[in-house]
Write a protein that holds these residues in place. Structure first.
Motif, PDB file in Angstrom:
ATOM      1  N   ARG A  31     -10.081   6.026   8.131  1.00 11.33           N
ATOM      2  CA  ARG A  31      -8.988   6.866   8.623  1.00 11.33           C
ATOM      3  C   ARG A  31      -7.969   7.049   7.507  1.00 11.33           C
ATOM      4  N   LYS A  32      -7.513   8.278   7.338  1.00 12.52           N
ATOM      5  CA  LYS A  32      -6.579   8.617   6.250  1.00 12.52           C
ATOM      6  C   LYS A  32      -5.220   7.938   6.395  1.00 12.52           C
ATOM      7  N   VAL A  33      -4.840   7.582   7.613  1.00 12.77           N
ATOM      8  CA  VAL A  33      -3.545   6.948   7.817  1.00 12.77           C
ATOM      9  C   VAL A  33      -3.437   5.664   7.000  1.00 12.77           C
ATOM     10  N   TRP A  34      -4.541   4.944   6.837  1.00  9.87           N
ATOM     11  CA  TRP A  34      -4.498   3.696   6.078  1.00  9.87           C
ATOM     12  C   TRP A  34      -4.313   3.949   4.592  1.00  9.87           C
ATOM     13  N   LEU A  35      -4.815   5.077   4.095  1.00 11.82           N
ATOM     14  CA  LEU A  35      -4.557   5.445   2.699  1.00 11.82           C
ATOM     15  C   LEU A  35      -3.076   5.751   2.517  1.00 11.82           C
ATOM     16  N   VAL A  36      -2.482   6.439   3.482  1.00 15.36           N
ATOM     17  CA  VAL A  36      -1.052   6.752   3.407  1.00 15.36           C
ATOM     18  C   VAL A  36      -0.231   5.462   3.422  1.00 15.36           C
ATOM     19  N   VAL A  37      -0.563   4.543   4.317  1.00 13.07           N
ATOM     20  CA  VAL A  37       0.151   3.257   4.375  1.00 13.07           C
ATOM     21  C   VAL A  37      -0.022   2.499   3.061  1.00 13.07           C
ATOM     22  N   GLN A  38      -1.246   2.491   2.538  1.00 16.11           N
ATOM     23  CA  GLN A  38      -1.516   1.794   1.275  1.00 16.11           C
ATOM     24  C   GLN A  38      -0.674   2.386   0.144  1.00 16.11           C
ATOM     25  N   VAL A  39      -0.640   3.701   0.032  1.00 13.86           N
ATOM     26  CA  VAL A  39       0.107   4.354  -1.049  1.00 13.86           C
ATOM     27  C   VAL A  39       1.597   4.080  -0.922  1.00 13.86           C
ATOM     28  N   ILE A  40       2.147   4.210   0.281  1.00 16.99           N
ATOM     29  CA  ILE A  40       3.576   3.941   0.487  1.00 16.99           C
ATOM     30  C   ILE A  40       3.896   2.484   0.149  1.00 16.99           C
ATOM     31  N   ALA A  41       3.066   1.560   0.619  1.00 17.52           N
ATOM     32  CA  ALA A  41       3.298   0.137   0.342  1.00 17.52           C
ATOM     33  C   ALA A  41       3.204  -0.148  -1.160  1.00 17.52           C
ATOM     34  N   LEU A  42       2.257   0.475  -1.839  1.00 20.06           N
ATOM     35  CA  LEU A  42       2.121   0.249  -3.278  1.00 20.06           C
ATOM     36  C   LEU A  42       3.332   0.794  -4.033  1.00 20.06           C
ATOM     37  N   VAL A  43       3.790   1.977  -3.668  1.00 14.61           N
ATOM     38  CA  VAL A  43       4.984   2.540  -4.317  1.00 14.61           C
ATOM     39  C   VAL A  43       6.190   1.639  -4.082  1.00 14.61           C
ATOM     40  N   CYS A  44       6.331   1.146  -2.856  1.00 18.42           N
ATOM     41  CA  CYS A  44       7.433   0.217  -2.558  1.00 18.42           C
ATOM     42  C   CYS A  44       7.277  -1.088  -3.346  1.00 18.42           C
ATOM     43  N   ALA A  45       6.058  -1.573  -3.479  1.00 19.10           N
ATOM     44  CA  ALA A  45       5.818  -2.789  -4.262  1.00 19.10           C
ATOM     45  C   ALA A  45       6.207  -2.571  -5.723  1.00 19.10           C
ATOM     46  N   LEU A  46       5.864  -1.411  -6.262  1.00 24.45           N
ATOM     47  CA  LEU A  46       6.230  -1.108  -7.649  1.00 24.45           C
ATOM     48  C   LEU A  46       7.741  -0.997  -7.812  1.00 24.45           C
TER      49      LEU A  46
END
Length: 191
Positions: free
Chosen positions: A137-152
């Motif tokens: 599901r694409k929603v998990w890619l969106v969550v992953q990308v947002i979380a990674l940007v926040c982590a950075l």
């Protein structure tokens, strides 16, 4: 106060003064400071908000760190279950996480909150990565990308997330190697 502010905390508490002295919020959040780091979510945003809302009261920052650590424990348990398929193993991982005495400093030292928050974003990104592999599901890619940007934005160590995701893919899901590309592109752009 036994768990008040200490060391680097005072420098971050003064950040609000730079805004009242004429600097912009963008300068306060994104100008290189503390050994040239740019961590708008790691220290700056939290200290700006906390000092604006709570003044010099350190308790809200410590409570936020504790709540974030609880969220880390829950994410770790869920991620452990997804990795092992065993609830007892996941619970043991969470228990070992909680009893680790290295977690005390980030709870009682406000400037070390970035370590707790970085862990949250990284665990959330990896958990979303695993969920995305399982469900597509694409929603998990969106969550992953947002979380990674926040982590950075919290701690630059997050650039190693694609290596973790790639290691998982190499070991357990070789045919899904393309799933690592979005995080690799984001980490490369950040670097």
């Amino acid at each position: 106060r036994p768990y008040g502010y200490r060391l680097d905390d005072f420098a971050w508490l003064c950040l609000r003064n730079t805004i009242t002295a004429g600097r912009s919020i963008w300068w306060a959040l994104f100008s290189p400071q503390a050994q040239g780091t740019i961590r708008p979510l790691g220290e700056r945003l939290w200290f700006l908000l906390a000092s604006s809302i709570f003044g010099l009261n350190p308790v809200p920052l410590h409570v936020l760190a504790l709540c974030t650590q609880v969220a880390n424990m829950l994410l770790l348990a869920d991620t452990g279950w997804r990795l092992t398929g065993s609830r007892p193993a996941a619970a043991l991982a969470a228990i070992l996480w909680v009893i680790n005495d290295a977690l005390v400093d980030p709870i009682v030292w406000a400037s070390a909150f970035n370590e707790v928050l970085y862990t949250f974003w990284l665990l959330l990104a990896f958990n979303a990565f695993l969920r995305g592999l399982a469900s597509r599901r694409k929603v998990w890619l969106v969550v992953q990308v947002i979380a990674l940007v926040c982590a950075l934005g919290t701690l630059e160590l997050a650039v190693m997330f694609p290596a973790i995701a790639a290691a998982y893919v190499i070991l357990f899901a070789r045919n899904r190697w393309k799933s690592v590309l979005p995080s690799a592109a984001i980490a490369a752009a950040f670097a």
